[in-house]
Every structure is written in C-alpha cells, then in structure tokens.
Design an enzyme around this catalytic site. Structure first.
Site, PDB file in Angstrom:
ATOM      1  N   LYS A   8      40.990 125.702  14.217  1.00 20.73           N
ATOM      2  CA  LYS A   8      40.528 126.744  15.145  1.00 20.73           C
ATOM      3  C   LYS A   8      39.021 127.004  15.097  1.00 20.73           C
ATOM      4  CE  LYS A   8      43.312 127.427  17.300  1.00 20.73           C
ATOM      5  NZ  LYS A   8      43.808 126.312  18.193  1.00 20.73           N
ATOM      6  N   MET A  19      43.383 127.297  25.157  1.00 20.94           N
ATOM      7  CA  MET A  19      42.012 127.691  25.479  1.00 20.94           C
ATOM      8  C   MET A  19      42.061 129.208  25.713  1.00 20.94           C
ATOM      9  SD  MET A  19      39.923 125.093  25.562  1.00 20.94           S
ATOM     10  CE  MET A  19      40.237 123.362  25.213  1.00 20.94           C
ATOM     11  N   GLU A  72      34.983 127.101  30.359  1.00 13.97           N
ATOM     12  CA  GLU A  72      35.637 127.220  31.673  1.00 13.97           C
ATOM     13  C   GLU A  72      36.135 125.862  32.162  1.00 13.97           C
ATOM     14  OE1 GLU A  72      32.695 128.618  30.766  1.00 13.97           O
ATOM     15  OE2 GLU A  72      33.569 130.633  30.589  1.00 13.97           O
ATOM     16  N   THR A 115      37.402 122.309  17.167  1.00 15.06           N
ATOM     17  CA  THR A 115      37.696 120.868  17.054  1.00 15.06           C
ATOM     18  C   THR A 115      37.723 120.192  18.417  1.00 15.06           C
ATOM     19  OG1 THR A 115      39.258 121.627  15.363  1.00 15.06           O
ATOM     20  CG2 THR A 115      39.218 119.247  15.842  1.00 15.06           C
ATOM     21  N   ARG A 170      33.126 127.657  11.830  1.00 15.09           N
ATOM     22  CA  ARG A 170      33.175 128.866  12.659  1.00 15.09           C
ATOM     23  C   ARG A 170      33.326 130.068  11.745  1.00 15.09           C
ATOM     24  NH1 ARG A 170      37.618 130.090  17.533  1.00 15.09           N
ATOM     25  NH2 ARG A 170      36.287 131.577  18.653  1.00 15.09           N
ATOM     26  N   SER A 185      41.646 133.539  15.974  1.00 13.84           N
ATOM     27  CA  SER A 185      42.075 132.388  16.762  1.00 13.84           C
ATOM     28  C   SER A 185      43.323 131.749  16.158  1.00 13.84           C
ATOM     29  CB  SER A 185      40.935 131.375  16.833  1.00 13.84           C
ATOM     30  OG  SER A 185      41.287 130.278  17.646  1.00 13.84           O
ATOM     31  N   THR A 216      39.832 115.054  11.288  1.00 17.11           N
ATOM     32  CA  THR A 216      40.631 115.596  10.196  1.00 17.11           C
ATOM     33  C   THR A 216      40.375 117.087  10.049  1.00 17.11           C
ATOM     34  OG1 THR A 216      41.230 115.291   7.874  1.00 17.11           O
ATOM     35  CG2 THR A 216      38.894 115.241   8.368  1.00 17.11           C
ATOM     36  N   HIS A 217      41.385 117.781   9.482  1.00 19.48           N
ATOM     37  CA  HIS A 217      41.183 119.163   9.019  1.00 19.48           C
ATOM     38  C   HIS A 217      41.169 119.212   7.490  1.00 19.48           C
ATOM     39  CE1 HIS A 217      41.540 120.962  12.934  1.00 19.48           C
ATOM     40  NE2 HIS A 217      42.842 120.938  13.032  1.00 19.48           N
ATOM     41  N   GLY A 254      37.425 131.586  23.666  1.00 23.67           N
ATOM     42  CA  GLY A 254      36.228 130.767  23.480  1.00 23.67           C
ATOM     43  C   GLY A 254      34.951 131.572  23.332  1.00 23.67           C
TER      44      GLY A 254
HETATM   45  P1  A3P Z   1      39.762 131.080  20.600  1.00 24.89           P
HETATM   46  O1  A3P Z   1      41.197 131.131  20.138  1.00 24.89           O
HETATM   47  O2  A3P Z   1      38.897 132.064  19.880  1.00 24.89           O
HETATM   48  O3  A3P Z   1      39.627 131.170  22.076  1.00 24.89           O
HETATM   49  P2  A3P Z   1      40.410 124.083  17.778  1.00 24.89           P
HETATM   50  O4  A3P Z   1      40.104 123.145  18.888  1.00 24.89           O
HETATM   51  O5  A3P Z   1      39.742 123.751  16.496  1.00 24.89           O
HETATM   52  O6  A3P Z   1      41.875 124.336  17.657  1.00 24.89           O
HETATM   53  O7  A3P Z   1      39.718 125.481  18.161  1.00 24.89           O
HETATM   54  C1  A3P Z   1      40.224 126.276  19.193  1.00 24.89           C
HETATM   55  C2  A3P Z   1      39.237 127.375  19.508  1.00 24.89           C
HETATM   56  O8  A3P Z   1      38.079 126.792  20.135  1.00 24.89           O
HETATM   57  C3  A3P Z   1      39.807 128.381  20.491  1.00 24.89           C
HETATM   58  O9  A3P Z   1      39.190 129.626  20.177  1.00 24.89           O
HETATM   59  C4  A3P Z   1      39.331 127.793  21.812  1.00 24.89           C
HETATM   60  O10 A3P Z   1      39.324 128.695  22.887  1.00 24.89           O
HETATM   61  C5  A3P Z   1      37.918 127.393  21.419  1.00 24.89           C
HETATM   62  N1  A3P Z   1      37.317 126.430  22.349  1.00 24.89           N
HETATM   63  C6  A3P Z   1      37.854 125.289  22.840  1.00 24.89           C
HETATM   64  N2  A3P Z   1      37.024 124.699  23.712  1.00 24.89           N
HETATM   65  C7  A3P Z   1      35.915 125.476  23.769  1.00 24.89           C
HETATM   66  C8  A3P Z   1      34.697 125.417  24.510  1.00 24.89           C
HETATM   67  N3  A3P Z   1      34.444 124.426  25.378  1.00 24.89           N
HETATM   68  N4  A3P Z   1      33.783 126.400  24.312  1.00 24.89           N
HETATM   69  C9  A3P Z   1      34.019 127.407  23.452  1.00 24.89           C
HETATM   70  N5  A3P Z   1      35.164 127.534  22.736  1.00 24.89           N
HETATM   71  C10 A3P Z   1      36.102 126.575  22.884  1.00 24.89           C
END
Ligand code: A3P
Length: 293
Positions: free
Chosen positions: A46, A254, A228, A49, A128, A136, A105-106, A257
């Site tokens: 979160k 999504m 967006e 990635t 983050r 998140s 990887t995580h 963000g």
């Molecule tokens: P939120 O839950 O705060 O909206 P991961 O990809 O590591 O699982 O992380 C997911 C988080 O990254 C989510 O956060 C998601 O909305 C956010 N995210 C994904 N694409 C993004 C983008 N283009 N810009 C900003 N945040 C983004």
C-alpha cells in the site's frame, strides 16, 4: 521448520506473516536466481507499488501508453513471492521472462532472496508515511477477500503497529531498506515526493534506469500515471480481478491516492499514541517522512 504460527490464512516466516501459499513455496522463493541486469521494485504494501510499476513501465516503453496496455499490471512485473497454485508462481513467471527483467516484491531486506544482493541488482524502493499506509492497508483488507478481516479501525491500529499484517512491520521494512541504500544500487523514493513533484521524481527513475527521454515524453508520463488516469484504466485499477478476491463495492483499489487521509481516521488520542510508538521504533533511524503536503 520455517512455519512458526498461523494467523488467519497466513503463516509466519521469521515473525513476518505471509500468505500460506507463499510459505509453502518458500524454498523456491529463497533459491530464486536473480540476474545482474534485474531491476527490482520494492515496496511495503500500500505504498504506491502499482503507481511506480506503471511509471517504470511507461519509461521502459518510451512513453507509449498503448504498449502499457498489453496486459494487466499484475502480470507485467513478476511478483517474486506470489503463489497461488495451480497458477504459475512469481518465481515461475520471472524464470520465463526474457532479460532485462523488471520484478517486484514486498519482502523486507531480511527475507529477500540472497541472489539479489550477490548479483548487485538495482532496487527501486518506494516508501510511504506510516499513517497513510495504515489507512490504505485497513481499507485494502476490508475489500481483499484473501487477507484476514481487519476488524475495527481501533483493532487494526494495534495489529498494524505490532507488525501482525501481511509482510510484517512497516517500521522494520522501511528502516531495513533505508539502511542498505548506500551499500547497494538503491533508488529510494517517497510516495509523498512523487505526489508533490511527479516530474522530478519520474526523471530520477528514468536516470536510474539508464534511459533518456525528452521533456515532452516525461510530461506525458506524468499525465498518464496520475491517480485519475490510473483509476479509470482497466489495466491498472484491478477491475478485472473477480469480486470473490477483491470486492471493490466495499472499497476501491484506487481508493483516494492522497497524502494525509490519516487525518480522517486517527483520533487525537490515537495520533498521540502513534507518535510515541513511532519515536520508540524509529529512534535509531535517520529516515524522515512527511505526512502532509
Ligand atoms: P489509498 O488507499 O490511500 O488510496 P499499492 O499499489 O502499493 O497497493 O498502493 C495502493 C495505494 O496507492 C492506494 O492508496 C492507491 O490509491 C494509491 N495509488 C495508486 N495509484 C496511484 C497514483 N497514480 N497516484 C497516487 N496514488 C496512487
């Protein structure tokens, strides 16, 4: 035996909860053979990635967004520790991929297959701030039907600060990767910086990857990787994942963000308690986060 405890559908490796199928496949993962020209995208869950994956792919494809539509983002960069038999594992997918490879990887530094260090691979780490990450992850566990139920927000707060979430402690993860950044080829980025100045951070990624794209292409990548755009993009928004695995009617993949959504979740008392825990756990580290823009 590396299986020490069970937690919902998860088991632990060295105190880190992981998916049971990952633990079942642990020897294959640990014996993974990295190659010197591998680029590994590393994140705590979160932390952006999917965002950095799309940025890296857009750079690899020279800003051609149509080529980035070739498959869903989960399949573009093999996820090393991923396993869900009978589908090919992340290691199987990586082994089948032509070089130069971009993998993801995580895993923490402690659990990473050692061949990545031995082969001096490039690591692209995105961190983050812990509070937004917790928020998140909480919403992700509500909608993700494979991970354990998060419980109430109050309960989840304790689970998260104690590192009893999949892939373990946020504190150990970020400090572990921060500590190796000077000894290895690590580009260490922050979600908040990418949000604040995407072009500048995307340029750093481009340079790290050894690419040279013009300003117009960089501007295009900024546009195409905005929240967006990625929320509407079926190749990045997980809309093709069945509802039985991710129920996006509960919470979108999504989701928001943004930086600072933690303020809509943390009570004043929780914030004070968190700050105290944070100071204790992070006291030996020089890493500095920002949690609002
Ligand atoms: P939120 O839950 O705060 O909206 P991961 O990809 O590591 O699982 O992380 C997911 C988080 O990254 C989510 O956060 C998601 O909305 C956010 N995210 C994904 N694409 C993004 C983008 N283009 N810009 C900003 N945040 C983004």
């Amino acid at each position: 035996d590396h299986r020490t405890e069970t937690l919902g559908t998860e088991m632990e490796v060295a105190g880190v909860p992981l998916q049971a199928a990952t633990v079942d496949n642990w020897s294959q993962i640990q014996n993974f053979e990295a190659k010197p020209d591998d680029l590994l995208i590393c994140t705590y869950p979160k932390s952006g990635t999917t965002w950095i994956q799309e940025i890296v792919d857009m750079i690899e494809q020279d800003g051609d967004e149509v080529r980035c539509q070739r498959s869903i983002i989960q399949h573009r960069h093999p996820f090393i520790e991923w396993a869900r038999p009978p589908q090919p594992s992340g290691v199987d997918r990586a082994n089948a991929m032509p070089s130069p490879r971009t993998l993801r990887t995580h895993l923490s530094t402690a659990l990473l297959p050692t061949s990545f260090w031995e082969n001096h691979c490039k690591f692209l780490y995105v961190a983050r701030n812990a509070k937004d990450c917790m928020v998140s992850y909480y919403h992700f566990q509500r909608m993700n039907q494979v991970l354990p139920e998060p419980g109430t927000w109050e309960e989840y707060f304790e689970t998260f600060v104690n590192g009893k979430v999949a892939w373990g402690s946020w504190f150990d993860h970020v400090t572990g990767w921060w500590d190796v950044r000077d000894r290895h080829q690590v580009l260490f980025l922050f979600y908040e910086d990418i949000k604040r100045n995407p072009k500048q951070e995307i340029r750093k990624v481009m340079q790290f990857m050894g690419k040279d794209l013009g300003e117009a292409v960089l501007d295009k990548i900024v546009r195409e990787t905005s929240f967006e755009k990625m929320k509407e993009n079926p190749m990045t928004n997980r809309s093709t994942v069945p509802k039985s695995l991710m129920d996006q009617s509960i919470s979108s993949f999504m989701r928001k963000g943004t930086v600072g959504d933690w303020k809509n979740h943390f009570t004043v008392a929780q914030n004070e308690r968190f700050e105290k825990i944070y100071r204790e756990k992070m006291q030996g580290s020089s890493i500095r986060f920002c949690a609002e823009l």
